[in-house]
Design a protein around this motif. Structure first.
Motif, PDB file in Angstrom:
ATOM      1  N   ASN A   1       0.835  -1.200   0.000  1.00 61.31           N
ATOM      2  CA  ASN A   1       0.000   0.000   0.000  1.00 61.31           C
ATOM      3  C   ASN A   1       0.873   1.255   0.000  1.00 61.31           C
ATOM      4  OD1 ASN A   1      -2.237   1.621   0.067  1.00 61.31           O
ATOM      5  ND2 ASN A   1      -2.596   1.399   2.252  1.00 61.31           N
ATOM      6  N   GLY A   2       1.600   1.470  -1.085  1.00 64.48           N
ATOM      7  CA  GLY A   2       2.404   2.674  -1.217  1.00 64.48           C
ATOM      8  C   GLY A   2       3.884   2.483  -0.950  1.00 64.48           C
ATOM      9  N   GLY A   3       4.325   1.245  -0.829  1.00 64.36           N
ATOM     10  CA  GLY A   3       5.740   0.986  -0.608  1.00 64.36           C
ATOM     11  C   GLY A   3       6.559   1.141  -1.877  1.00 64.36           C
ATOM     12  N   ARG A   4       7.861   1.050  -1.716  1.00 70.96           N
ATOM     13  CA  ARG A   4       8.796   1.115  -2.839  1.00 70.96           C
ATOM     14  C   ARG A   4       9.627  -0.153  -2.855  1.00 70.96           C
ATOM     15  NH1 ARG A   4       9.002   4.008  -6.896  1.00 70.96           N
ATOM     16  NH2 ARG A   4      11.237   3.897  -6.994  1.00 70.96           N
ATOM     17  N   VAL A   5       9.892  -0.668  -4.046  1.00 77.72           N
ATOM     18  CA  VAL A   5      10.715  -1.853  -4.258  1.00 77.72           C
ATOM     19  C   VAL A   5      12.057  -1.386  -4.802  1.00 77.72           C
ATOM     20  CG1 VAL A   5      10.926  -3.991  -5.578  1.00 77.72           C
ATOM     21  CG2 VAL A   5       8.681  -3.257  -4.751  1.00 77.72           C
ATOM     22  N   HIS A   6      13.151  -1.927  -4.237  1.00 75.54           N
ATOM     23  CA  HIS A   6      14.504  -1.559  -4.670  1.00 75.54           C
ATOM     24  C   HIS A   6      15.344  -2.828  -4.751  1.00 75.54           C
ATOM     25  CE1 HIS A   6      13.595   2.546  -3.176  1.00 75.54           C
ATOM     26  NE2 HIS A   6      13.045   1.908  -2.174  1.00 75.54           N
ATOM     27  N   SER A   7      15.936  -3.115  -5.909  1.00 78.58           N
ATOM     28  CA  SER A   7      16.890  -4.228  -5.987  1.00 78.58           C
ATOM     29  C   SER A   7      18.283  -3.697  -5.663  1.00 78.58           C
ATOM     30  CB  SER A   7      16.869  -4.885  -7.366  1.00 78.58           C
ATOM     31  OG  SER A   7      17.296  -3.986  -8.364  1.00 78.58           O
ATOM     32  N   SER A   8      19.130  -4.572  -5.148  1.00 80.60           N
ATOM     33  CA  SER A   8      20.470  -4.159  -4.734  1.00 80.60           C
ATOM     34  C   SER A   8      21.320  -3.654  -5.899  1.00 80.60           C
ATOM     35  CB  SER A   8      21.189  -5.309  -4.024  1.00 80.60           C
ATOM     36  OG  SER A   8      21.340  -6.413  -4.905  1.00 80.60           O
ATOM     37  N   ASP A   9      21.022  -4.120  -7.126  1.00 78.05           N
ATOM     38  CA  ASP A   9      21.796  -3.660  -8.286  1.00 78.05           C
ATOM     39  C   ASP A   9      21.186  -2.429  -8.949  1.00 78.05           C
ATOM     40  OD1 ASP A   9      19.569  -4.704  -9.564  1.00 78.05           O
ATOM     41  OD2 ASP A   9      20.662  -6.321 -10.561  1.00 78.05           O
ATOM     42  N   GLY A  10      20.052  -1.949  -8.428  1.00 76.28           N
ATOM     43  CA  GLY A  10      19.410  -0.756  -8.963  1.00 76.28           C
ATOM     44  C   GLY A  10      18.587  -0.965 -10.208  1.00 76.28           C
ATOM     45  N   LEU A  11      18.512  -2.195 -10.710  1.00 72.83           N
ATOM     46  CA  LEU A  11      17.771  -2.451 -11.948  1.00 72.83           C
ATOM     47  C   LEU A  11      16.265  -2.504 -11.735  1.00 72.83           C
ATOM     48  CD1 LEU A  11      20.124  -5.059 -13.618  1.00 72.83           C
ATOM     49  CD2 LEU A  11      19.861  -2.633 -14.173  1.00 72.83           C
ATOM     50  N   LEU A  12      15.829  -2.823 -10.533  1.00 73.93           N
ATOM     51  CA  LEU A  12      14.403  -2.857 -10.229  1.00 73.93           C
ATOM     52  C   LEU A  12      14.113  -1.760  -9.216  1.00 73.93           C
ATOM     53  CD1 LEU A  12      11.586  -4.132 -10.408  1.00 73.93           C
ATOM     54  CD2 LEU A  12      12.298  -5.730  -8.618  1.00 73.93           C
ATOM     55  N   GLU A  13      13.360  -0.784  -9.649  1.00 74.73           N
ATOM     56  CA  GLU A  13      12.936   0.330  -8.800  1.00 74.73           C
ATOM     57  C   GLU A  13      11.491   0.615  -9.178  1.00 74.73           C
ATOM     58  OE1 GLU A  13      14.706   2.418  -6.593  1.00 74.73           O
ATOM     59  OE2 GLU A  13      16.550   1.251  -6.776  1.00 74.73           O
ATOM     60  N   THR A  14      10.563   0.354  -8.269  1.00 71.76           N
ATOM     61  CA  THR A  14       9.169   0.605  -8.608  1.00 71.76           C
ATOM     62  C   THR A  14       8.359   0.848  -7.342  1.00 71.76           C
ATOM     63  OG1 THR A  14       7.318  -0.160  -9.983  1.00 71.76           O
ATOM     64  CG2 THR A  14       8.419  -1.818  -8.620  1.00 71.76           C
ATOM     65  N   SER A  15       7.195   1.401  -7.534  1.00 73.25           N
ATOM     66  CA  SER A  15       6.258   1.636  -6.442  1.00 73.25           C
ATOM     67  C   SER A  15       5.260   0.496  -6.385  1.00 73.25           C
ATOM     68  CB  SER A  15       5.502   2.952  -6.669  1.00 73.25           C
ATOM     69  OG  SER A  15       6.392   4.029  -6.703  1.00 73.25           O
ATOM     70  N   LEU A  16       4.643   0.347  -5.234  1.00 75.27           N
ATOM     71  CA  LEU A  16       3.584  -0.639  -5.042  1.00 75.27           C
ATOM     72  C   LEU A  16       2.286   0.078  -4.693  1.00 75.27           C
ATOM     73  CD1 LEU A  16       5.522  -3.214  -2.833  1.00 75.27           C
ATOM     74  CD2 LEU A  16       4.900  -3.483  -5.237  1.00 75.27           C
ATOM     75  N   ALA A  17       1.180  -0.496  -5.124  1.00 72.54           N
ATOM     76  CA  ALA A  17      -0.134   0.037  -4.788  1.00 72.54           C
ATOM     77  C   ALA A  17      -1.138  -1.106  -4.729  1.00 72.54           C
ATOM     78  CB  ALA A  17      -0.586   1.080  -5.806  1.00 72.54           C
ATOM     79  N   VAL A  18      -2.120  -0.945  -3.909  1.00 70.51           N
ATOM     80  CA  VAL A  18      -3.212  -1.911  -3.834  1.00 70.51           C
ATOM     81  C   VAL A  18      -4.031  -1.782  -5.119  1.00 70.51           C
ATOM     82  CG1 VAL A  18      -5.308  -2.539  -2.561  1.00 70.51           C
ATOM     83  CG2 VAL A  18      -3.258  -1.806  -1.315  1.00 70.51           C
ATOM     84  N   PRO A  19      -4.380  -2.922  -5.758  1.00 72.08           N
ATOM     85  CA  PRO A  19      -5.181  -2.862  -6.988  1.00 72.08           C
ATOM     86  C   PRO A  19      -6.556  -2.223  -6.737  1.00 72.08           C
ATOM     87  CG  PRO A  19      -4.332  -5.081  -6.616  1.00 72.08           C
ATOM     88  CD  PRO A  19      -4.051  -4.294  -5.387  1.00 72.08           C
ATOM     89  N   LYS A  20      -7.110  -1.610  -7.765  1.00 78.22           N
ATOM     90  CA  LYS A  20      -8.454  -1.021  -7.663  1.00 78.22           C
ATOM     91  C   LYS A  20      -9.475  -2.066  -7.217  1.00 78.22           C
ATOM     92  CE  LYS A  20      -7.942   2.746 -10.954  1.00 78.22           C
ATOM     93  NZ  LYS A  20      -8.401   3.340 -12.206  1.00 78.22           N
ATOM     94  N   GLU A  21      -9.263  -3.307  -7.690  1.00 81.73           N
ATOM     95  CA  GLU A  21     -10.210  -4.382  -7.359  1.00 81.73           C
ATOM     96  C   GLU A  21     -10.258  -4.669  -5.862  1.00 81.73           C
ATOM     97  OE1 GLU A  21      -8.686  -4.967 -11.538  1.00 81.73           O
ATOM     98  OE2 GLU A  21      -7.808  -4.450  -9.603  1.00 81.73           O
ATOM     99  N   LEU A  22      -9.215  -4.240  -5.140  1.00 78.99           N
ATOM    100  CA  LEU A  22      -9.171  -4.439  -3.682  1.00 78.99           C
ATOM    101  C   LEU A  22      -9.406  -3.129  -2.934  1.00 78.99           C
ATOM    102  CD1 LEU A  22      -6.127  -6.882  -3.372  1.00 78.99           C
ATOM    103  CD2 LEU A  22      -8.559  -7.431  -3.311  1.00 78.99           C
ATOM    104  N   GLY A  23      -9.886  -2.110  -3.658  1.00 73.20           N
ATOM    105  CA  GLY A  23     -10.188  -0.841  -3.029  1.00 73.20           C
ATOM    106  C   GLY A  23      -9.041   0.147  -3.007  1.00 73.20           C
TER     107      GLY A  23
END
Length: 141
Positions: free
Chosen positions: A17-39
């Motif tokens: 619910n609003g977290g951030r994903v970070h890989s140690s090599d910097g290749l994966l950087e993205t935000s997380l969100a709850v799907p609309k289907e789950l409100g």
């Protein structure tokens, strides 16, 4: 057993619910969100999509390996992975998966055989075996 590779990924903030994903090599950087289907807002990826992407990529490699071991030439391969989050009467959440590989250059029986062989090879399939329901729907293209 020899370690081949270790992926290191951290999640901070509010997780799905609003977290951030970070890989140690910097290749994966993205935000997380709850799907609309789950409100939720549905404005970023979610853990189920990330699992589906990883499993589909791994399973595709396992399909190609199964074909190579059998000396079968595939003309094309695609896979759609569906990860379903379920909520039981007990209040607990669970997962199920459907893997839909499409294999070119083979007949339907061979496509089915290769998909079942890949399910024995794929590390994601091994990790989830007997833990979540998995359906495999192979199609010959």
């Amino acid at each position: 057993m020899v370690v081949t590779y270790t992926a290191v990924v951290s999640v901070d903030g509010e997780g799905r619910n609003g977290g951030r994903v970070h890989s140690s090599d910097g290749l994966l950087e993205t935000s997380l969100a709850v799907p609309k289907e789950l409100g939720g807002a549905g404005t970023a990826t979610n853990p189920e999509q990330l699992l589906a992407a990883g499993w589909a990529a791994c399973f595709l490699g396992a399909l190609r390996r199964a074909a190579t071991l059998r000396k079968i030439k595939l003309t094309s391969t695609t896979i759609t992975a569906e990860i379903t989050l379920t909520h039981g009467d007990d209040g607990e959440f669970n997962l199920s998966a459907t893997l839909n590989p499409t294999l070119g250059g083979v007949d339907q029986n061979t496509a089915t055989e290769l998909a079942h062989a890949a399910h024995q090879i794929c590390p994601y399939s091994k990790a989830t075996r007997d833990n979540i329901p998995v359906t495999i729907n192979a199609t010959a293209a």
